[in-house]
Design an enzyme around this catalytic site. Sequence first.
Site, PDB file in Angstrom:
ATOM      1  N   GLU A   1       0.747  -1.334   0.030  1.00 33.88           N
ATOM      2  CA  GLU A   1      -0.016  -0.004   0.079  1.00 33.88           C
ATOM      3  C   GLU A   1       0.825   1.212  -0.029  1.00 33.88           C
ATOM      4  O   GLU A   1       0.652   2.268   0.896  1.00 33.88           O
ATOM      5  CB  GLU A   1      -0.963  -0.041   1.176  1.00 33.88           C
ATOM      6  CG  GLU A   1      -2.038  -1.108   0.999  1.00 33.88           C
ATOM      7  CD  GLU A   1      -2.980  -1.278   2.327  1.00 33.88           C
ATOM      8  OE1 GLU A   1      -2.686  -0.705   3.240  1.00 33.88           O
ATOM      9  OE2 GLU A   1      -4.029  -1.777   1.902  1.00 33.88           O
TER      10      GLU A   1
ATOM     11  N   GLU B   1      -5.731  -8.192  -1.405  1.00 32.25           N
ATOM     12  CA  GLU B   1      -6.286  -8.286  -0.324  1.00 32.25           C
ATOM     13  C   GLU B   1      -7.843  -7.791  -0.409  1.00 32.25           C
ATOM     14  O   GLU B   1      -7.915  -6.840  -0.927  1.00 32.25           O
ATOM     15  CB  GLU B   1      -5.917  -7.183   0.795  1.00 32.25           C
ATOM     16  CG  GLU B   1      -4.516  -7.422   1.702  1.00 32.25           C
ATOM     17  CD  GLU B   1      -4.181  -6.096   2.595  1.00 32.25           C
ATOM     18  OE1 GLU B   1      -5.166  -5.542   3.055  1.00 32.25           O
ATOM     19  OE2 GLU B   1      -2.791  -5.853   2.624  1.00 32.25           O
TER      20      GLU B   1
HETATM   21  C1  BG6 Z   1      -4.737  -2.878   4.740  1.00 30.33           C
HETATM   22  C2  BG6 Z   1      -3.427  -3.372   5.220  1.00 30.33           C
HETATM   23  O1  BG6 Z   1      -4.885  -1.572   4.500  1.00 30.33           O
HETATM   24  O2  BG6 Z   1      -6.025  -3.006   5.627  1.00 30.33           O
HETATM   25  C3  BG6 Z   1      -3.664  -4.526   6.366  1.00 30.33           C
HETATM   26  O3  BG6 Z   1      -2.498  -3.783   4.256  1.00 30.33           O
HETATM   27  C4  BG6 Z   1      -4.845  -4.370   7.206  1.00 30.33           C
HETATM   28  O4  BG6 Z   1      -2.356  -4.819   7.030  1.00 30.33           O
HETATM   29  C5  BG6 Z   1      -6.065  -4.171   6.469  1.00 30.33           C
HETATM   30  O5  BG6 Z   1      -5.000  -5.270   8.383  1.00 30.33           O
HETATM   31  C6  BG6 Z   1      -7.196  -4.002   7.371  1.00 30.33           C
HETATM   32  O6  BG6 Z   1      -7.072  -2.819   8.100  1.00 30.33           O
HETATM   33  P1  BG6 Z   1      -7.439  -3.071   9.459  1.00 30.33           P
HETATM   34  O7  BG6 Z   1      -7.152  -1.800  10.050  1.00 30.33           O
HETATM   35  O8  BG6 Z   1      -8.792  -3.260   9.714  1.00 30.33           O
HETATM   36  O9  BG6 Z   1      -6.404  -3.910  10.112  1.00 30.33           O
END
Ligand code: BG6
Length: 469
Positions: free
Chosen positions: A167, A365
């Site tokens: 990211e 993701e």
């Molecule tokens: C992404 C990241 O932005 O979002 C992850 O790469 C992160 O590391 C995921 O876990 C979800 O966000 P959060 O803050 O709910 O963990």
Amino acid sequence: MSRFPADFLWGGAVSNVQAEGAWLTDGKGLNVYDTQDIILESGQKTIDSSELASNHYYQFKEDIKLMKDMGFKAYRFSVVWSRIHPLGDDDNPNEAGLRYYEEMIDELIDAGIEPVVSLVHFDMPDNLAKKYNGFYNRQVVDLYLKHVAIVVERLKSKVKYWITYNEMNLAPFHPGLVAGAKRPNGVEQAAFFKTIVHHTQLAHARAVLAIKAAIPDAKVSGMTNCPWVVPATSASEDVLASHIRNTYHLWLTFDVMTSGKYPAYYLQFLKNRGIATEFDGLDDIQEAAEKLDYLSISYYQTNTIRGVIDDNVVAMEDAIIFNQPVEISEGLNATEWGWAIDPVGFRTVLSSVYQRYNKPIFIVENGIALLETPDENQFVSDDARIQYHRDHLRSVYQAMQYDGVDIIGYLAWSPIDFLSSHKEMRKRYGFIRIDTSPNQHGFLLRTPKKSWYWYQSIINSNGELLDEA
Ligand code: BG6
């Protein structure tokens, strides 16, 4: 009937700092995730330590076995920078750290799962953040490359898929966690932005070149999050605001990575703020662009944005880029933490990214956080997670089938529960529940959730069962 390509990479992804625990074990140093000053996000109730997390450091074999049983074809994880270089400016790497990831990769390969390795995922050694101010300092680019060279040399015979920087587009907006940096007193927002953007682009580009030099058939990508915004109303000011916001929060990163140049709009942005438009290392940025194989993205939500009225155009743009809050679109549901659920927006994002760059996309993701209460057998009936992935996968299919988007695979966030980026364990993303109370041997119980069985059936049918309600 949904038909995914025969070689579609179904799987999941984890950020190791959020899952491993063992934060000072076997020579690991603390990193920016371990030490960050948390500002609670909306809906957050606890801050949990990364000392134990999901105990994945000790239980990764069990986790990989459950991924194999789910049918995973690929698994993305991060090599924690401070496990290999505990201080970041160490003379020599930590052998135990290298051995650990090598063992993890061997386990994946034995399970028939393609490893996808991320470099820099909220894991810069704390020392580099404190002593050098992270990626604000040009020296840290060189220290990162020294680290990359060592990791690549060690893993080159086993890993084909690489992601240079998780990211990267968030680095100037969340500099502490994503780039290990703080804006120094007296440095204007836009000047800080330029430095972070350039140093992270340079780090990415030189990492691409280093990986390609060591592994000619490697598949290398840069990665962005997709913080997609749409206009709050049809008012032209709102439309302009969404255009500006998407340009600087999303497109700029991929525009540079794919073209190898800073685009005209960005050079003008700098000039209008009295900032020099000279950069070092442009040849490497250009060469890396030519070698980039695919684009990786994470997608969670969309939002709306309103325009800012100001006769001073630079002030108006800065307000939109740096300060304007975003809101949830009317009609969309949101999670406990206020993240809007928008599967239709996912198709728009996939299609827009592909039309702009014409490069294969790897979804590395996508997932939903839920508050969960297990039954007496630790079983969780997470129907909302099944619904989320089903709807988003249908959009993935539509992007391929109706927009011609070339998608390499879908890595769900996430196979296992772990700490959120704000370090909250209540915020669960996994197909596998992690009980947070250690047993007498210090292990945390793993229990597949209802979504585990559902995702297994989707993978086994290569997506055909997505058609079922
Ligand atoms: C992404 C990241 O932005 O979002 C992850 O790469 C992160 O590391 C995921 O876990 C979800 O966000 P959060 O803050 O709910 O963990």
